[in-house]
Motif scaffolding. Structure first.
Motif, mmCIF file in Angstrom:
data_model
loop_
_atom_site.group_PDB
_atom_site.id
_atom_site.type_symbol
_atom_site.label_atom_id
_atom_site.label_comp_id
_atom_site.label_asym_id
_atom_site.label_seq_id
_atom_site.Cartn_x
_atom_site.Cartn_y
_atom_site.Cartn_z
ATOM 1 N N GLU A 9 0.832 -1.212 0.000
ATOM 2 C CA GLU A 9 0.000 0.000 0.000
ATOM 3 C C GLU A 9 0.862 1.255 0.000
ATOM 4 O OE1 GLU A 9 -3.229 0.196 -0.546
ATOM 5 O OE2 GLU A 9 -3.054 -1.978 -0.861
ATOM 6 N N LEU A 10 1.976 1.189 0.735
ATOM 7 C CA LEU A 10 2.909 2.312 0.749
ATOM 8 C C LEU A 10 3.433 2.601 -0.655
ATOM 9 C CD1 LEU A 10 4.971 4.320 2.044
ATOM 10 C CD2 LEU A 10 6.476 2.349 2.362
ATOM 11 N N ILE A 11 3.843 1.540 -1.357
ATOM 12 C CA ILE A 11 4.392 1.713 -2.706
ATOM 13 C C ILE A 11 3.326 2.260 -3.648
ATOM 14 C CG2 ILE A 11 5.295 0.467 -4.714
ATOM 15 C CD1 ILE A 11 6.742 -1.374 -2.720
ATOM 16 N N LYS A 12 2.129 1.699 -3.586
ATOM 17 C CA LYS A 12 1.056 2.185 -4.457
ATOM 18 C C LYS A 12 0.745 3.657 -4.192
ATOM 19 C CE LYS A 12 -1.256 -2.305 -4.871
ATOM 20 N NZ LYS A 12 -2.478 -3.085 -4.534
ATOM 21 N N ASP A 13 0.775 4.026 -2.920
ATOM 22 C CA ASP A 13 0.422 5.390 -2.543
ATOM 23 C C ASP A 13 1.521 6.390 -2.877
ATOM 24 O OD1 ASP A 13 -1.244 7.365 -1.232
ATOM 25 O OD2 ASP A 13 0.205 7.303 0.417
ATOM 26 N N PHE A 17 5.648 9.885 -6.213
ATOM 27 C CA PHE A 17 6.697 10.737 -5.653
ATOM 28 C C PHE A 17 8.076 10.098 -5.832
ATOM 29 C CE2 PHE A 17 2.884 11.788 -3.168
ATOM 30 C CZ PHE A 17 2.823 13.167 -3.375
ATOM 31 N N ILE A 18 8.153 8.787 -5.543
ATOM 32 C CA ILE A 18 9.437 8.086 -5.644
ATOM 33 C C ILE A 18 9.943 8.088 -7.079
ATOM 34 C CG2 ILE A 18 10.584 5.850 -5.341
ATOM 35 C CD1 ILE A 18 8.505 5.295 -3.092
ATOM 36 N N LEU A 19 9.059 7.755 -8.020
ATOM 37 C CA LEU A 19 9.472 7.697 -9.429
ATOM 38 C C LEU A 19 9.791 9.075 -9.983
ATOM 39 C CD1 LEU A 19 6.893 5.032 -10.643
ATOM 40 C CD2 LEU A 19 9.369 4.734 -10.469
ATOM 41 N N SER A 20 9.063 10.085 -9.540
ATOM 42 C CA SER A 20 9.353 11.446 -9.998
ATOM 43 C C SER A 20 10.740 11.879 -9.547
ATOM 44 C CB SER A 20 8.290 12.411 -9.470
ATOM 45 O OG SER A 20 8.522 13.713 -9.958
ATOM 46 N N ASN A 21 11.111 11.547 -8.313
ATOM 47 C CA ASN A 21 12.463 11.824 -7.840
ATOM 48 C C ASN A 21 13.492 11.013 -8.621
ATOM 49 O OD1 ASN A 21 12.940 13.507 -5.097
ATOM 50 N ND2 ASN A 21 10.845 12.719 -5.164
ATOM 51 N N LEU A 22 13.150 9.780 -8.942
ATOM 52 C CA LEU A 22 14.059 8.919 -9.686
ATOM 53 C C LEU A 22 14.392 9.513 -11.054
ATOM 54 C CD1 LEU A 22 15.496 6.104 -9.737
ATOM 55 C CD2 LEU A 22 13.414 5.205 -10.791
ATOM 56 N N ILE A 158 4.760 -4.366 -9.178
ATOM 57 C CA ILE A 158 5.620 -3.550 -10.036
ATOM 58 C C ILE A 158 4.868 -2.285 -10.414
ATOM 59 C CG2 ILE A 158 7.021 -3.512 -12.142
ATOM 60 C CD1 ILE A 158 6.623 -6.676 -12.072
ATOM 61 N N VAL A 159 5.473 -1.156 -10.132
ATOM 62 C CA VAL A 159 4.909 0.138 -10.521
ATOM 63 C C VAL A 159 5.979 0.890 -11.310
ATOM 64 C CG1 VAL A 159 3.764 2.249 -9.751
ATOM 65 C CG2 VAL A 159 3.590 0.167 -8.362
ATOM 66 N N ASN A 160 5.622 1.425 -12.477
ATOM 67 C CA ASN A 160 6.628 2.107 -13.291
ATOM 68 C C ASN A 160 6.193 3.507 -13.709
ATOM 69 O OD1 ASN A 160 5.027 1.940 -15.671
ATOM 70 N ND2 ASN A 160 5.819 -0.104 -16.104
ATOM 71 N N SER A 161 7.109 4.213 -14.341
ATOM 72 C CA SER A 161 6.888 5.613 -14.714
ATOM 73 C C SER A 161 5.972 5.769 -15.922
ATOM 74 C CB SER A 161 8.237 6.287 -14.997
ATOM 75 O OG SER A 161 8.936 5.601 -16.021
ATOM 76 N N LEU A 162 5.565 4.645 -16.524
ATOM 77 C CA LEU A 162 4.635 4.689 -17.652
ATOM 78 C C LEU A 162 3.189 4.665 -17.182
ATOM 79 C CD1 LEU A 162 6.422 2.115 -20.022
ATOM 80 C CD2 LEU A 162 6.711 4.598 -19.934
ATOM 81 N N GLY A 163 3.001 4.618 -15.868
ATOM 82 C CA GLY A 163 1.654 4.591 -15.313
ATOM 83 C C GLY A 163 1.075 3.193 -15.202
ATOM 84 N N GLU A 164 1.934 2.182 -15.223
ATOM 85 C CA GLU A 164 1.488 0.794 -15.173
ATOM 86 C C GLU A 164 1.742 0.201 -13.785
ATOM 87 O OE1 GLU A 164 2.670 -0.120 -19.850
ATOM 88 O OE2 GLU A 164 3.972 -0.779 -18.216
ATOM 89 N N THR A 165 0.730 -0.465 -13.242
ATOM 90 C CA THR A 165 0.855 -1.172 -11.972
ATOM 91 C C THR A 165 0.418 -2.611 -12.190
ATOM 92 O OG1 THR A 165 0.390 0.821 -10.676
ATOM 93 C CG2 THR A 165 0.078 -1.307 -9.582
#
Length: 467
Positions: A9-13, A17-22, A158-165
């Motif tokens: 849930e933490l990762i989904k939420d 933010f994490i990927l934007s920083n990445l 798996i969550v990525n910067s393309l908007g896929e979960t």
């Protein structure tokens, strides 16, 4: 330690933010990979329960692809602070980059009847004991018996910067029996395995006694075998042989990372004839219950069926995201990793030569002289040249269209592309074999298969002067 559901849930939420920083300092792709796995493994050797291991592993890997290069890190303490810091470290800076959110969600699971997560150690030990006793029942010539049972439950997000979960729950069972037999002078080994993406109902379909019997019978048979002759022979590979040759001598050469590095004999040959017109090679992760199957690969790409060689012509390679991006292509769902501590690389799934139209019995009957291979062992292949050497665990001579006496100590020596070109008969049967494929220090579950095929000429390594 934070509980698994809380981490997910933490990762989904916080993924955005994490990927934007990445991606704050640029980059083509960012990804968060969470995994929790439970692995249980038991070994029973000579009626003694030896190695017993049962444990859990959990962690998160973060990957950045920038300028065609991979930057990767992972942590076993997946708090928001740790994940954000890891992303900033990989980015080599702070700030915000563009990411998409919530464009696609895909969830998968493994349907099971007898869930390994609901069964105890005693249940597993009983399976091993049943196999051991069956192998021992073949008499005093059975000297050693080793049976191994391994089962694993793997949950990934798996969550990525393309908007896929994507999420998947993968359950697999692997079981094998190895038997050593001796007549007082000669030692011979027999081996048989079973496994797939399913639960312990696999042993209701194929009892452990059946696996043990095949291993014991193979070891005893080889005690009566004659030394294999050396020379060039027509070779008929039974569908029972599994797909060792197609996996090692062909499959690895069709993985895009090796192709792009110039380490494949198939590099630059798209559209060219690379095999007999009777040969079609497929890699298919969508097949139900197979060891190499999944809902999504380890980059969140849905499982796919890929035709690699069609009626002799090379029509495609296997890709992960990185290698696909380098060529402006889409991933074929072949990005796989051993765990969160590893980067994904191009790997096979369930790879096979498709069945043909010939009657397997007719293939043997039409072979005047040759070698009939029932079971392949290990081997080596040079992906640059395609040259291979494989052990024959169970083989026979063919004389005047009939399978005659068993042979031992045989190896098959040849070249993958040449062997594919020399296939002149393909059976309408299809036999599967499970395995763990090793590459770049990582192991992943796979399945290989082939029908009965006849190769006009291969070199058989054996004795020069046989009794």
């Amino acid at each position: 330690m934070v509980k698994m559901e809380e981490v997910k849930e933490l990762i989904k939420d916080k993924a955005g933010f994490i990927l934007s920083n990445l991606l704050s300092q640029g980059g083509e792709y960012g990804e968060i990979f969470y995994e929790k796995s439970r692995t249980t493994r038991l070994e029973l050797e000579d009626r003694k329960l030896g190695r017993v291991s049962h444990g859990y592993d959990e962690g998160v890997g973060i990957r950045l692809i920038k300028n065609g290069r991979t930057f990767y890190g992972y942590t076993t303490e997946p708090t928001y602070e740790n994940l954000l810091e890891l992303a900033k470290t990989l980015a080599r800076g702070e700030g915000y980059g563009p990411v998409a959110v919530g464009l696609r969600y895909l969830e998968g699971w493994t349907p099971v009847i007898i869930d390994p997560d609901s069964e105890d150690i005693n249940f597993r030990a009983d399976i091993l004991r049943r196999a051991e006793e069956k192998a021992r029942s073949y008499g005093d010539r059975i000297k050693q018996v080793l049976s191994v049972l391994m089962d694993k439950t793997r949950e990934v997000l798996i969550v990525n910067s393309l908007g896929e979960t994507t999420e998947d729950v993968q359950k697999r069972v692997v079981f094998f029996v190895e038997v050593v037999a001796s007549d007082g002078e000669v030692l011979q080994r027999g081996y048989e395995s079973l496994g797939g993406r399913k639960g312990f109902e696999i042993f209701e379909e194929t009892p452990p006694e059946a696996v043990a019997s095949r291993a014991a019978e193979r070891a005893l048979l080889m005690l009566t075998a004659k030394p294999a002759p050396a020379g060039q022979f027509t070779v008929v590979l039974s569908s029972q042989a599994g797909g060792t040759m197609i996996h090692e001598a062909v499959g690895h050469g069709l993985e895009a990372d090796l192709v792009q590095k110039g380490l494949s004999v198939y590099a630059g040959k798209l559209g060219e004839k690379v095999a007999s017109e009777l040969v079609t090679v497929i890699d298919d992760a969508t097949l139900p219950n197979h060891n190499g199957s999944f809902t999504v690969d380890d980059e969140g790409v849905p499982a796919q069926r890929k035709v690699l060689i069609k009626e002799g012509y090379l029509v495609g390679y296997m890709y992960d995201r990185l290698r696909a991006m380098k060529e402006g292509r889409e991933s074929t769902g072949n990005g796989r990793r051993q765990s969160y501590a590893h980067i994904p690389i191009v790997r096979m799934t369930n790879t096979y030569i498709d069945k043909g139209k010939d009657d397997p019995e007719d293939i043997v009957r039409d072979t005047k002289k040759g070698v009939y291979v029932v079971k392949m062992g290990g081997g080596e292949v040079n992906t640059v040249t395609g040259d291979f050497v494989f052990e024959v665990m169970e083989g026979y001579m063919i004389e005047n269209g009939e399978i005659t006496y068993p042979i031992r100590g045989a190896t098959l020596i040849g070249n993958g592309p040449k062997a594919l070109q020399d296939i002149d008969a393909v059976g309408r049967d299809l036999g599967w074999a499970i395995g763990t494929c090793g590459k770049d220090g990582q192991g992943v579950p796979v399945t290989d298969a082939q029908p009965t095929v006849r190769i006009r000429k291969l070199t058989l390594g054996g004795c020069q002067v046989c009794e």
